[in-house]
Design an enzyme around this catalytic site. Sequence first.
Site, PDB file in Angstrom:
ATOM      1  N   LYS A  62      35.267  36.442  46.628  1.00 44.54           N
ATOM      2  CA  LYS A  62      35.495  37.893  46.512  1.00 44.54           C
ATOM      3  C   LYS A  62      36.217  38.261  45.223  1.00 44.54           C
ATOM      4  O   LYS A  62      36.059  39.353  44.703  1.00 44.54           O
ATOM      5  CB  LYS A  62      36.330  38.324  47.724  1.00 44.54           C
ATOM      6  CG  LYS A  62      36.529  39.811  47.854  1.00 44.54           C
ATOM      7  CD  LYS A  62      35.361  40.454  48.553  1.00 44.54           C
ATOM      8  CE  LYS A  62      35.470  41.958  48.632  1.00 44.54           C
ATOM      9  NZ  LYS A  62      34.131  42.566  48.662  1.00 44.54           N
ATOM     10  N   ARG A  94      38.740  34.363  48.747  1.00 41.54           N
ATOM     11  CA  ARG A  94      38.818  33.858  47.380  1.00 41.54           C
ATOM     12  C   ARG A  94      38.024  32.573  47.178  1.00 41.54           C
ATOM     13  O   ARG A  94      37.881  32.083  46.060  1.00 41.54           O
ATOM     14  CB  ARG A  94      40.285  33.592  47.001  1.00 41.54           C
ATOM     15  CG  ARG A  94      41.166  34.805  47.098  1.00 41.54           C
ATOM     16  CD  ARG A  94      42.586  34.463  46.744  1.00 41.54           C
ATOM     17  NE  ARG A  94      42.720  34.206  45.319  1.00 41.54           N
ATOM     18  CZ  ARG A  94      42.912  35.133  44.404  1.00 41.54           C
ATOM     19  NH1 ARG A  94      43.018  36.396  44.758  1.00 41.54           N
ATOM     20  NH2 ARG A  94      43.018  34.832  43.141  1.00 41.54           N
ATOM     21  N   ASN A 131      45.232  27.526  41.115  1.00 41.35           N
ATOM     22  CA  ASN A 131      44.128  28.479  40.990  1.00 41.35           C
ATOM     23  C   ASN A 131      43.971  28.765  39.506  1.00 41.35           C
ATOM     24  O   ASN A 131      44.944  29.094  38.840  1.00 41.35           O
ATOM     25  CB  ASN A 131      44.485  29.764  41.757  1.00 41.35           C
ATOM     26  CG  ASN A 131      43.551  30.915  41.411  1.00 41.35           C
ATOM     27  OD1 ASN A 131      42.368  30.703  41.149  1.00 41.35           O
ATOM     28  ND2 ASN A 131      44.074  32.121  41.384  1.00 41.35           N
ATOM     29  N   GLY A 132      42.741  28.630  38.992  1.00 40.74           N
ATOM     30  CA  GLY A 132      42.510  28.879  37.564  1.00 40.74           C
ATOM     31  C   GLY A 132      41.732  27.728  36.958  1.00 40.74           C
ATOM     32  O   GLY A 132      41.155  26.909  37.677  1.00 40.74           O
ATOM     33  N   TRP A 142      37.381  27.291  45.626  1.00 41.58           N
ATOM     34  CA  TRP A 142      36.061  27.697  45.149  1.00 41.58           C
ATOM     35  C   TRP A 142      35.834  26.812  43.929  1.00 41.58           C
ATOM     36  O   TRP A 142      36.491  26.961  42.905  1.00 41.58           O
ATOM     37  CB  TRP A 142      36.046  29.172  44.765  1.00 41.58           C
ATOM     38  CG  TRP A 142      34.703  29.660  44.336  1.00 41.58           C
ATOM     39  CD1 TRP A 142      33.700  30.119  45.146  1.00 41.58           C
ATOM     40  CD2 TRP A 142      34.206  29.754  42.993  1.00 41.58           C
ATOM     41  NE1 TRP A 142      32.616  30.480  44.391  1.00 41.58           N
ATOM     42  CE2 TRP A 142      32.897  30.270  43.060  1.00 41.58           C
ATOM     43  CE3 TRP A 142      34.731  29.452  41.739  1.00 41.58           C
ATOM     44  CZ2 TRP A 142      32.110  30.489  41.943  1.00 41.58           C
ATOM     45  CZ3 TRP A 142      33.952  29.660  40.617  1.00 41.58           C
ATOM     46  CH2 TRP A 142      32.653  30.174  40.727  1.00 41.58           C
ATOM     47  N   CYS A 199      39.836  30.494  44.115  1.00 45.64           N
ATOM     48  CA  CYS A 199      40.745  29.726  44.946  1.00 45.64           C
ATOM     49  C   CYS A 199      41.932  30.585  45.379  1.00 45.64           C
ATOM     50  O   CYS A 199      42.280  31.564  44.737  1.00 45.64           O
ATOM     51  CB  CYS A 199      41.312  28.489  44.245  1.00 45.64           C
ATOM     52  SG  CYS A 199      40.068  27.454  43.497  1.00 45.64           S
ATOM     53  N   HIS A 258       5.364  46.045  31.256  1.00 38.91           N
ATOM     54  CA  HIS A 258       5.628  45.280  30.031  1.00 38.91           C
ATOM     55  C   HIS A 258       5.887  43.808  30.328  1.00 38.91           C
ATOM     56  O   HIS A 258       6.495  43.105  29.519  1.00 38.91           O
ATOM     57  CB  HIS A 258       6.809  45.897  29.273  1.00 38.91           C
ATOM     58  CG  HIS A 258       6.532  47.304  28.838  1.00 38.91           C
ATOM     59  ND1 HIS A 258       5.639  47.610  27.839  1.00 38.91           N
ATOM     60  CD2 HIS A 258       6.987  48.498  29.318  1.00 38.91           C
ATOM     61  CE1 HIS A 258       5.567  48.930  27.693  1.00 38.91           C
ATOM     62  NE2 HIS A 258       6.371  49.481  28.594  1.00 38.91           N
ATOM     63  N   LYS A 283      22.534  42.742  46.142  1.00 37.12           N
ATOM     64  CA  LYS A 283      22.950  42.579  47.547  1.00 37.12           C
ATOM     65  C   LYS A 283      22.036  41.588  48.245  1.00 37.12           C
ATOM     66  O   LYS A 283      22.487  40.699  48.957  1.00 37.12           O
ATOM     67  CB  LYS A 283      22.924  43.921  48.313  1.00 37.12           C
ATOM     68  CG  LYS A 283      24.018  44.883  47.992  1.00 37.12           C
ATOM     69  CD  LYS A 283      25.376  44.531  48.550  1.00 37.12           C
ATOM     70  CE  LYS A 283      26.217  43.739  47.598  1.00 37.12           C
ATOM     71  NZ  LYS A 283      26.851  44.305  46.487  1.00 37.12           N
ATOM     72  N   GLU A 308      22.613  37.982  46.984  1.00 44.77           N
ATOM     73  CA  GLU A 308      23.918  37.429  47.363  1.00 44.77           C
ATOM     74  C   GLU A 308      23.941  36.890  48.785  1.00 44.77           C
ATOM     75  O   GLU A 308      24.508  35.840  49.035  1.00 44.77           O
ATOM     76  CB  GLU A 308      24.992  38.532  47.288  1.00 44.77           C
ATOM     77  CG  GLU A 308      25.511  38.827  45.934  1.00 44.77           C
ATOM     78  CD  GLU A 308      26.706  39.773  46.015  1.00 44.77           C
ATOM     79  OE1 GLU A 308      26.532  40.917  46.443  1.00 44.77           O
ATOM     80  OE2 GLU A 308      27.806  39.354  45.646  1.00 44.77           O
ATOM     81  N   GLU A 339      21.611  47.028  42.005  1.00 50.61           N
ATOM     82  CA  GLU A 339      22.589  46.760  43.061  1.00 50.61           C
ATOM     83  C   GLU A 339      21.885  46.339  44.360  1.00 50.61           C
ATOM     84  O   GLU A 339      22.341  45.422  45.054  1.00 50.61           O
ATOM     85  CB  GLU A 339      23.471  48.002  43.276  1.00 50.61           C
ATOM     86  CG  GLU A 339      24.494  47.911  44.387  1.00 50.61           C
ATOM     87  CD  GLU A 339      25.491  46.754  44.264  1.00 50.61           C
ATOM     88  OE1 GLU A 339      25.565  46.111  43.208  1.00 50.61           O
ATOM     89  OE2 GLU A 339      26.181  46.487  45.269  1.00 50.61           O
TER      90      GLU A 339
HETATM   91  C1  AGP Z   1      29.603  42.095  44.720  1.00 48.65           C
HETATM   92  O1  AGP Z   1      28.901  42.101  45.907  1.00 48.65           O
HETATM   93  C2  AGP Z   1      29.917  40.768  44.214  1.00 48.65           C
HETATM   94  N1  AGP Z   1      30.674  40.020  45.147  1.00 48.65           N
HETATM   95  C3  AGP Z   1      30.358  40.641  42.784  1.00 48.65           C
HETATM   96  O2  AGP Z   1      29.272  40.937  41.967  1.00 48.65           O
HETATM   97  C4  AGP Z   1      31.543  41.511  42.315  1.00 48.65           C
HETATM   98  O3  AGP Z   1      31.159  42.843  42.260  1.00 48.65           O
HETATM   99  C5  AGP Z   1      32.012  41.034  40.938  1.00 48.65           C
HETATM  100  O4  AGP Z   1      32.451  39.715  41.034  1.00 48.65           O
HETATM  101  C6  AGP Z   1      33.083  41.911  40.356  1.00 48.65           C
HETATM  102  O5  AGP Z   1      34.237  41.896  41.133  1.00 48.65           O
HETATM  103  P1  AGP Z   1      35.347  43.001  40.964  1.00 48.65           P
HETATM  104  O6  AGP Z   1      34.745  44.311  41.314  1.00 48.65           O
HETATM  105  O7  AGP Z   1      36.417  42.584  41.918  1.00 48.65           O
HETATM  106  O8  AGP Z   1      35.812  42.977  39.552  1.00 48.65           O
END
Ligand code: AGP
Length: 614
Positions: free
Chosen positions: A609, A27, A103-104, A77, A2, A510, A491, A494, A487
Amino acid sequence: MCGIVGYVGKKNVAEILTGGLSALEYRGYDSSGVAVLADGKTKIYKAEGKLQNLKDLLKEKQDEIITAQVGIGHIRWATHGIPNEVNAHPHTCNCGKLAVVHNGIIENYKELREQLEAKGCVFKSQTDTETVAHLVAQKYGETQDLKEAVRLATSELEGAYALCIIHQDVENTIVATKRNAPLLIGVGEGENFAASDVPAIIEHTKRAIYLNDNQIAVLKPNSIELFDENNNKIEPKVELLPWEPIALSKMGYKHFMLKEIHEQPDVIRNFLSGKLHTANETTKLDEVKLDKNTLKNLNRIQVVACGTSLHAAMVGKYIIEELCEIPVDVEASSEYIYRKTVTDEHTLVIGVSQSGETADTLTAIKQSKARGSHILIITNRPDSAMAREADSLIPVNAGIEVSVAATKSYVAQLMAFYLLAIHLAEIKGSYDNSALTELKNELMLLPQKIELFLTKTDKIQKCSRMYSSSKNFIFIARGINYATALEGALKLKEISYINATGYPAGELKHGPIAMLDETLPVLSIMMKGKVYEKILSNAQESKARNARMIALTDSTDEKLDEIFDYVLNVPSVHELISPIMAIIPLQLLAYYIAEFLGKDVDQPRNLAKSVTVE
Ligand code: AGP
């Protein structure tokens, strides 16, 4: 996560609040709302979905709020309660005079809610935040002092919060406070601001006060008063924000993600500048504040991170162990903080985070710091909470990353690990000198190679269209590129919502091999080097099970065309730095699949983010 924003002053309150919320959209973006004091009344407006819905609503209602000189806003969020209008902030109390944005997470909200309901409070939402509204309102009833009411109420809260509160009976005033969540106060002239992050206010002021946990700020148009948790008045420390107002432009690209992928060659150049001039010189990494002797004698490194940053850390482990012979443990911060971890003053603890605000990583480094470890932070936000905890700070300087899916910040984090490992190896003398020179030379050549690669993406686009209807995807790799497989899969998950998994290729037989059939794409990351032949054999195992075969490689072996349906070629690179080259086509593959499927590439569903909740 948030984002919250507050404004007190004479400008158009709705415009300032929604402008600030736009800059905080990274956020969260599942609903939003504002509360203003206009014509002596607290008025609340909320909308489900994207911020534009709130902007449209406020336009419609502009006559009702035009006189407002104070307001608070929120972009959500969801954590407690589904994302709808009722659960959207601001929340209020029984009489509707008070409004709060948060926020929190309030961890003890259930107990508090029961107590408050027993006293007659009527709850409308499923959120933890509404408890704060009722609790502060009750304390205000007892004290008739909003700041004192906030102080008393927050002393009963457990968990994390950044809060902005207004009350109908307290003209032109915002009370703001925080604990384990970011909040800064923007200092203006005849106006003041509060926000979760710099971009929300930078257009209006470059002067800010970073609140510490449990401090309470009282904002009026011409004053800011700061108090500690015991109600002692303290002198605010005004800092100059190191930011220029940023025109967040896509520069002609369809999405920020695509623009950010194309920025990666410059991100690498930028990172190297000042740290590595020529391959024959030693690296300059003044950011590492440990003396040479301590560095030489380091016997353990622990790295904590989440998501993409965790994958960067995995590459970091590989390269540090290879070059420096120091054992490195890498762990998801969310696991690290809930077990007994063995760290002490002889352990270097590295926190990696694009945002520098990720709650789990922040907690992990605080725990290690308390045990006496030196804390090194690798982040894209040198003004973040983690940076403030750092003993050594390596800012990766990737520039603001708007797309929720991290791309350029990942490559920048990898660069930080490469330079750190080379720097340590130079100090320790643990790696052959000419091999180090070759590695540095290769790092310096990387930007051109990536640039060249980015001019020819037709084959990736074609491949993306071909596989966009797949329900599942497997990425396999070995060695230093295992993290690349994870990774690449992350991607794709996500932004396209396709179920994608990364495996160490040797693990396929396995268990996962049972899933293979003619519908399942298996993407093999086969960069030349130690494990090239091994992974080729693992790929053959997939071929024998009729999987759909894609190769990502810097090999020019023509035989690959016989084995794979698609061969995605990248320029040849040194095996140890191949994770940087190999991730670029995987970012593009995810991007083009998501774009082809018409997904919201820059703001994928359910994500944010900056993850400031545990
Ligand atoms: C990455 O594409 C993601 N949005 C997510 O996994 C991100 O890397 C993760 O939340 C960690 O965030 P940070 O690097 O800001 O700590």
